[in-house]
Design a protein around this motif. Structure first.
Motif, PDB file in Angstrom:
ATOM      1  N   ARG A  59       1.317  -0.960  -0.185  1.00 36.19           N
ATOM      2  CA  ARG A  59       0.028   0.064   0.503  1.00 36.19           C
ATOM      3  C   ARG A  59       0.791   1.299  -0.161  1.00 36.19           C
ATOM      4  NH1 ARG A  59      -4.818  -0.974   0.730  1.00 36.19           N
ATOM      5  NH2 ARG A  59      -5.541   1.462   0.620  1.00 36.19           N
ATOM      6  N   GLY A  60       0.640   2.039  -0.995  1.00 32.75           N
ATOM      7  CA  GLY A  60       1.056   3.894  -1.013  1.00 32.75           C
ATOM      8  C   GLY A  60       1.322   4.484  -2.332  1.00 32.75           C
ATOM      9  N   THR A  61       1.625   5.275  -2.545  1.00 29.47           N
ATOM     10  CA  THR A  61       1.637   6.249  -3.792  1.00 29.47           C
ATOM     11  C   THR A  61       1.295   4.968  -5.006  1.00 29.47           C
ATOM     12  OG1 THR A  61       3.769   6.952  -4.051  1.00 29.47           O
ATOM     13  CG2 THR A  61       2.136   8.253  -2.643  1.00 29.47           C
ATOM     14  N   VAL A  62       0.309   5.865  -6.021  1.00 28.85           N
ATOM     15  CA  VAL A  62       0.016   4.552  -7.286  1.00 28.85           C
ATOM     16  C   VAL A  62       0.575   5.601  -8.601  1.00 28.85           C
ATOM     17  CG1 VAL A  62      -1.587   3.389  -8.448  1.00 28.85           C
ATOM     18  CG2 VAL A  62      -1.576   2.945  -6.064  1.00 28.85           C
ATOM     19  N   LEU A  63       1.008   4.951  -9.881  1.00 31.62           N
ATOM     20  CA  LEU A  63       0.731   5.890 -10.800  1.00 31.62           C
ATOM     21  C   LEU A  63       0.726   5.106 -11.398  1.00 31.62           C
ATOM     22  CD1 LEU A  63       2.063   7.706 -13.033  1.00 31.62           C
ATOM     23  CD2 LEU A  63       4.362   7.142 -12.442  1.00 31.62           C
ATOM     24  N   GLU A  64      -0.513   5.434 -12.075  1.00 31.74           N
ATOM     25  CA  GLU A  64      -1.470   4.489 -13.418  1.00 31.74           C
ATOM     26  C   GLU A  64      -1.014   5.017 -14.688  1.00 31.74           C
ATOM     27  OE1 GLU A  64      -5.522   3.334 -14.946  1.00 31.74           O
ATOM     28  OE2 GLU A  64      -6.021   4.149 -12.876  1.00 31.74           O
ATOM     29  N   LEU A  65      -0.645   4.707 -15.048  1.00 34.06           N
ATOM     30  CA  LEU A  65       0.182   4.602 -16.498  1.00 34.06           C
ATOM     31  C   LEU A  65      -1.687   4.370 -17.953  1.00 34.06           C
ATOM     32  CD1 LEU A  65       3.636   3.773 -16.685  1.00 34.06           C
ATOM     33  CD2 LEU A  65       2.670   5.182 -16.454  1.00 34.06           C
ATOM     34  N   ALA A  66      -1.646   5.489 -18.748  1.00 35.05           N
ATOM     35  CA  ALA A  66      -2.665   5.153 -19.884  1.00 35.05           C
ATOM     36  C   ALA A  66      -3.631   5.291 -18.968  1.00 35.05           C
ATOM     37  CB  ALA A  66      -1.996   4.120 -20.459  1.00 35.05           C
ATOM     38  N   CYS A  67      -3.776   5.945 -17.846  1.00 35.09           N
ATOM     39  CA  CYS A  67      -5.437   5.697 -17.097  1.00 35.09           C
ATOM     40  C   CYS A  67      -6.350   6.193 -17.876  1.00 35.09           C
ATOM     41  CB  CYS A  67      -5.280   6.792 -15.869  1.00 35.09           C
ATOM     42  SG  CYS A  67      -5.166   8.398 -16.195  1.00 35.09           S
ATOM     43  N   LEU A  77      -9.111   4.713  -6.504  1.00 32.59           N
ATOM     44  CA  LEU A  77      -9.417   5.979  -4.896  1.00 32.59           C
ATOM     45  C   LEU A  77     -10.538   4.904  -4.037  1.00 32.59           C
ATOM     46  CD1 LEU A  77     -10.017   8.582  -7.834  1.00 32.59           C
ATOM     47  CD2 LEU A  77      -8.681   7.744  -6.472  1.00 32.59           C
ATOM     48  N   GLU A  78     -11.572   4.341  -5.014  1.00 32.66           N
ATOM     49  CA  GLU A  78     -12.665   3.873  -4.224  1.00 32.66           C
ATOM     50  C   GLU A  78     -11.747   3.133  -3.052  1.00 32.66           C
ATOM     51  OE1 GLU A  78     -16.797   1.795  -4.165  1.00 32.66           O
ATOM     52  OE2 GLU A  78     -15.460   1.357  -5.698  1.00 32.66           O
ATOM     53  N   ASP A  79     -10.421   2.357  -3.337  1.00 36.35           N
ATOM     54  CA  ASP A  79      -9.838   1.106  -1.768  1.00 36.35           C
ATOM     55  C   ASP A  79      -9.317   2.277  -1.102  1.00 36.35           C
ATOM     56  OD1 ASP A  79     -10.361  -1.386  -1.106  1.00 36.35           O
ATOM     57  OD2 ASP A  79      -7.881  -1.283  -1.977  1.00 36.35           O
ATOM     58  N   GLY A  80      -9.374   3.398  -1.621  1.00 42.51           N
ATOM     59  CA  GLY A  80      -8.090   4.203  -0.205  1.00 42.51           C
ATOM     60  C   GLY A  80      -6.770   4.833  -0.713  1.00 42.51           C
ATOM     61  N   TYR A 108     -13.965  10.927  -4.095  1.00 40.25           N
ATOM     62  CA  TYR A 108     -13.073  10.558  -4.086  1.00 40.25           C
ATOM     63  C   TYR A 108     -11.621  11.591  -5.132  1.00 40.25           C
ATOM     64  CZ  TYR A 108     -14.780   6.059  -2.847  1.00 40.25           C
ATOM     65  OH  TYR A 108     -16.146   5.678  -2.364  1.00 40.25           O
ATOM     66  N   ALA A 109     -12.170  12.861  -5.675  1.00 39.85           N
ATOM     67  CA  ALA A 109     -11.107  13.669  -6.672  1.00 39.85           C
ATOM     68  C   ALA A 109      -9.672  14.532  -5.059  1.00 39.85           C
ATOM     69  CB  ALA A 109     -12.502  14.963  -6.852  1.00 39.85           C
TER      70      ALA A 109
END
Length: 281
Positions: A59-67, A77-80, A108-109
């Motif tokens: 668990r931690g910060t997330v970078l999503e590519l091609a989001c 986001l829903e999972d925190g 969640y914005a």
């Protein structure tokens, strides 16, 4: 030759010839085509539960590519999670922003920031605990672009972080085999009128290319009011080759697992695997 100038092949080429020059032909991942593709895949939960299961151990910060418009982003986001969503399309990022204004997601914005950038060459000046690339989007990159992707990911991943990505693979498509074409039909709806869609996948194992085309025909008053052909070339790559490229970038594959295909993709092709790679440094 680029993907935008590469000629259509197989049934897609025959459709274009039959309709003639009046048939619009657009990029499947362009502003209009991406909306159709999103409607087709909006209920596809494949990968997401697997992503969240692995992410839960880091668990931690997330970078999503091609989001894109948030198919994977929103469940994170829903999972925190706090997420940075990166995409090269300003249209898709605008659509993601619009979704976060909807009542179900507006809370969640504050957990999301977005970046318009190329996933094969980006520099954000920070590192992440998780980097995610779903939906087999790695298929959109050629060998040189994939090398840039993996270099960029390596630069942005924490030492104990994880890079999670998926890859569709057809085990029976070898270099020496002839081309393969698969077809499927479905009905999409944009809230105003139904659209009959003919999806065609053309595979060229020799050139390691896949052409995905959708003939979209809008139905109004019992007839076809508008037809568009959406198409995009992708780059086929085997799971073994992808592992080697990841290792060449200074990372290691911790696990490769088979992800259950979704209802949509199983209907198109029962022979395809969708692999998920868990990658570390």
């Amino acid at each position: 030759m680029t993907e935008s100038t590469r000629p259509l092949l197989g049934l897609a080429a025959k459709i274009a010839d039959a309709f003639g020059p009046k048939l619009p032909i657009h990029d499947l991942y362009g502003p209009d085509g991406s909306q159709l593709y999103d409607r087709m895949m909006s209920n596809d939960r494949a990968e997401i539960d697997d992503f969240l299961s692995i992410a839960g151990r880091h668990r931690g910060t997330v970078l999503e590519l091609a989001c894109g418009n948030g198919r994977t982003t929103l469940p994170f986001l829903e999972d925190g999670y706090t997420v940075v969503g990166l995409d090269s399309s300003p249209n898709m990022l605008e659509r993601l922003a619009d979704r976060l204004k909807e009542p179900d997601w507006s809370g969640y914005a504050g957990q999301l920031s977005t970046v318009e950038s190329d996933m094969s060459d980006f520099s954000l000046g920070r590192r992440f605990d998780l980097v995610v690339l779903g939906m087999g989007t790695v298929w959109m990159l050629d060998e040189e672009q994939r090398a840039g992707l993996f270099r960029s990911v390596r630069k942005h991943l924490n030492e104990d972080g994880r890079f999670l990505l998926t890859l569709p693979e057809h085990p029976d498509l070898q270099d020496g085999t002839s081309s393969v074409e698969q077809k499927h039909a479905f009905v999409a709806h944009d809230g105003t009128a139904p659209t009959f869609c003919s999806l065609i996948e053309y595979f060229d194992p020799h050139q390691k290319l896949r052409l995905m085309s959708i003939l979209s025909q809008r139905i109004e008053d019992g007839g076809i009011s508008h037809s568009v052909l959406y198409a995009h070339w992708n780059h086929l790559i085997s799971a073994t080759t992808l592992e080697k490229e990841i290792e060449q970038a200074g990372m290691r594959v911790i696990e490769r697992r088979d992800v259950q295909e979704s209802r949509v993709t199983k209907a198109v092709d029962t022979d395809r695997h969708r692999w998920m790679f868990e990658v570390g440094i």
